[in-house]
Design a protein around this motif. Structure first.
Motif, mmCIF file in Angstrom:
data_model
loop_
_atom_site.group_PDB
_atom_site.id
_atom_site.type_symbol
_atom_site.label_atom_id
_atom_site.label_comp_id
_atom_site.label_asym_id
_atom_site.label_seq_id
_atom_site.Cartn_x
_atom_site.Cartn_y
_atom_site.Cartn_z
ATOM 1 N N LEU A 210 24.549 -27.638 -24.105
ATOM 2 C CA LEU A 210 24.365 -26.384 -23.371
ATOM 3 C C LEU A 210 22.879 -26.084 -23.248
ATOM 4 C CD1 LEU A 210 27.023 -24.181 -25.221
ATOM 5 C CD2 LEU A 210 27.386 -25.864 -23.408
ATOM 6 N N ALA A 211 22.465 -25.656 -22.070
ATOM 7 C CA ALA A 211 21.043 -25.383 -21.871
ATOM 8 C C ALA A 211 20.856 -24.223 -20.908
ATOM 9 C CB ALA A 211 20.334 -26.623 -21.327
ATOM 10 N N SER B 154 19.610 -25.015 -25.629
ATOM 11 C CA SER B 154 18.549 -25.982 -25.328
ATOM 12 C C SER B 154 17.728 -25.481 -24.140
ATOM 13 C CB SER B 154 19.154 -27.347 -24.987
ATOM 14 O OG SER B 154 19.827 -27.895 -26.100
ATOM 15 N N ASN B 155 16.440 -25.837 -24.144
ATOM 16 C CA ASN B 155 15.615 -25.470 -23.000
ATOM 17 C C ASN B 155 15.659 -26.567 -21.935
ATOM 18 O OD1 ASN B 155 13.928 -27.503 -23.992
ATOM 19 N ND2 ASN B 155 12.487 -26.060 -24.933
ATOM 20 N N THR C 215 12.511 -27.445 -28.434
ATOM 21 C CA THR C 215 13.712 -27.846 -27.701
ATOM 22 C C THR C 215 14.656 -26.687 -27.405
ATOM 23 O OG1 THR C 215 14.874 -28.365 -29.774
ATOM 24 C CG2 THR C 215 13.639 -30.155 -28.720
ATOM 25 N N THR C 216 14.302 -25.480 -27.836
ATOM 26 C CA THR C 216 15.231 -24.355 -27.762
ATOM 27 C C THR C 216 14.673 -23.231 -26.902
ATOM 28 O OG1 THR C 216 16.014 -24.901 -29.987
ATOM 29 C CG2 THR C 216 16.575 -22.727 -29.135
ATOM 30 N N ASP C 217 15.545 -22.644 -26.113
ATOM 31 C CA ASP C 217 15.189 -21.454 -25.334
ATOM 32 C C ASP C 217 15.135 -20.260 -26.279
ATOM 33 O OD1 ASP C 217 14.945 -19.802 -22.825
ATOM 34 O OD2 ASP C 217 16.844 -19.018 -23.583
ATOM 35 N N PHE D 35 22.370 -21.742 -15.947
ATOM 36 C CA PHE D 35 22.617 -22.531 -17.146
ATOM 37 C C PHE D 35 23.212 -23.879 -16.755
ATOM 38 C CE2 PHE D 35 22.456 -18.176 -18.381
ATOM 39 C CZ PHE D 35 21.926 -18.147 -19.666
ATOM 40 N N ALA D 36 23.061 -24.840 -17.650
ATOM 41 C CA ALA D 36 23.582 -26.183 -17.408
ATOM 42 C C ALA D 36 24.412 -26.631 -18.611
ATOM 43 C CB ALA D 36 22.438 -27.161 -17.166
ATOM 44 N N ILE D 37 25.464 -27.381 -18.326
ATOM 45 C CA ILE D 37 26.317 -27.921 -19.386
ATOM 46 C C ILE D 37 26.581 -29.391 -19.084
ATOM 47 C CG2 ILE D 37 28.498 -27.722 -20.623
ATOM 48 C CD1 ILE D 37 28.712 -24.853 -19.619
#
Length: 336
Positions: free
Chosen positions: A236-237, A170-171, A162-164, A244-246
């Motif tokens: 946060l991803a 988050s990925n 689930t992680t970058d 990036f996305a929030i």
């Protein structure tokens, strides 16, 4: 006379019963005087509690079982018929071979109707049971350790899934799941959810100029700034590349715009100094890769599906780029 007959017949009866039912390996016994001296004892008791070559007849009971020290009042209560018995468990001794032997000691009155005539001492060999219990405890501890290791491995796998790996955020896969979950909740609760898409301005030029390693470092610093300025409930991803996305749960577009603007200012303040003195070939100063553009869209105002919300935020991000970069743009389209 009755007492004498009882003392002479009961010991023989106990020995006979033990012999007939084959319990001599499991049980041993002795007879104890009112003064707590051993008067008779089975042969196997000698093997369990002392050197078989040393006699135990006439020995004080406390010499054989130091565990009863301090228990004189309890034993006296048994001797006087005030309580039915006294039991002591998990007694441990070394046998003649040096191996541990475990047994339970129980003292009962020789005659419940005749106080103060003596005690019968019965010991039950619990070595096999104790060793099995010890093995089970060891196995349970080992299983517990394996379970902990498995839990840690699963947690690590879950984190990796689930992680970058570069930024620790988050990925994309986890972001998609979280956005679905938050939109479903928002729909049921009739509350807004705001999505921010953030892109580092001119990052390709930055990467080409200073190299991929410097680019990776810049993305990590950007992620750290985002993390330091997040609200507890935000997601946060890393959406992809330098984008990036929030997810801002239960946040309308006005509050979301304020969050986005604060973040934009913090990025500009903290990323720019890192490269303020950087020079391009020819001596030109660099002004790229140190600021971010942000697009904002809110559900259900701008879109009512996940796909449309992402597209709406992406359109707003594109508009921020067209309008000069390093700015926040709110989606202008409305859900119909």
């Amino acid at each position: 006379m009755g007492v004498l007959r009882l003392q002479s017949t009961v010991p023989g009866l106990i020995e006979r019963v033990v012999e007939v039912i084959g319990l001599e390996r499991q049980f041993a016994h002795a007879y104890v005087s009112p003064g707590l001296y051993v008067t008779q004892a089975s042969a196997n008791l000698r093997e369990w509690v002392s050197d078989p070559a040393q006699p135990i007849i006439g020995q004080p009971l406390v010499e054989l079982f130091w565990e009863i020290v301090g228990m004189e009042a309890e034993i006296t209560a048994v001797l006087q018929g005030q309580v039915p018995n006294y039991t002591l468990e998990n007694i441990n001794r070394k046998n003649a071979n040096g191996a541990d032997t475990y047994f339970t000691l129980r003292l009962v009155p020789l005659d419940n109707t005749q106080p103060d005539i003596g005690l019968v001492l019965i010991t039950e060999n619990t070595t096999a049971f104790t060793r099995q219990a010890q093995e089970l405890r060891q196995q349970r501890n080992e299983l517990g350790l394996l379970r902990d290791q498995l839990d840690q491995a699963n947690a690590k796998l879950s984190h990796l899934a689930t992680t970058d790996s570069l930024t620790g955020l988050s990925n994309r896969r986890h972001f998609d799941k979280e956005l679905t979950r938050h939109l479903e909740f928002a729909k049921q609760a009739h509350k807004p959810t705001t999505l921010l898409l953030l892109d580092l301005d001119d990052f390709k030029k930055f990467n080409d100029t200073f190299g991929h390693s410097a680019g990776d470092t810049q993305l990590q610093k950007l992620a750290a700034i985002m993390w330091a300025n997040r609200r507890k409930e935000d997601v946060l991803a890393r959406y992809g590349g330098e984008e990036f996305a929030i997810i801002l749960p239960e946040t309308d577009k006005t509050s979301g715009a304020a969050v986005a603007e604060r973040l934009r200012q913090e990025i500009e303040r903290r990323l720019t100094p890192e490269w303020a003195d950087a020079k391009l070939p020819g001596g030109k100063e660099t002004q790229f890769g140190t600021a971010a553009s942000i697009g904002l869209a809110t559900a259900p105002e701008h879109a009512d599906t996940q796909e449309n919300l992402i597209q709406a935020a992406d359109n707003a991000l594109y508009q921020a780029k067209r309008n000069g970069k390093n700015r926040v743009e709110i989606c202008h389209q409305h859900n119909t």
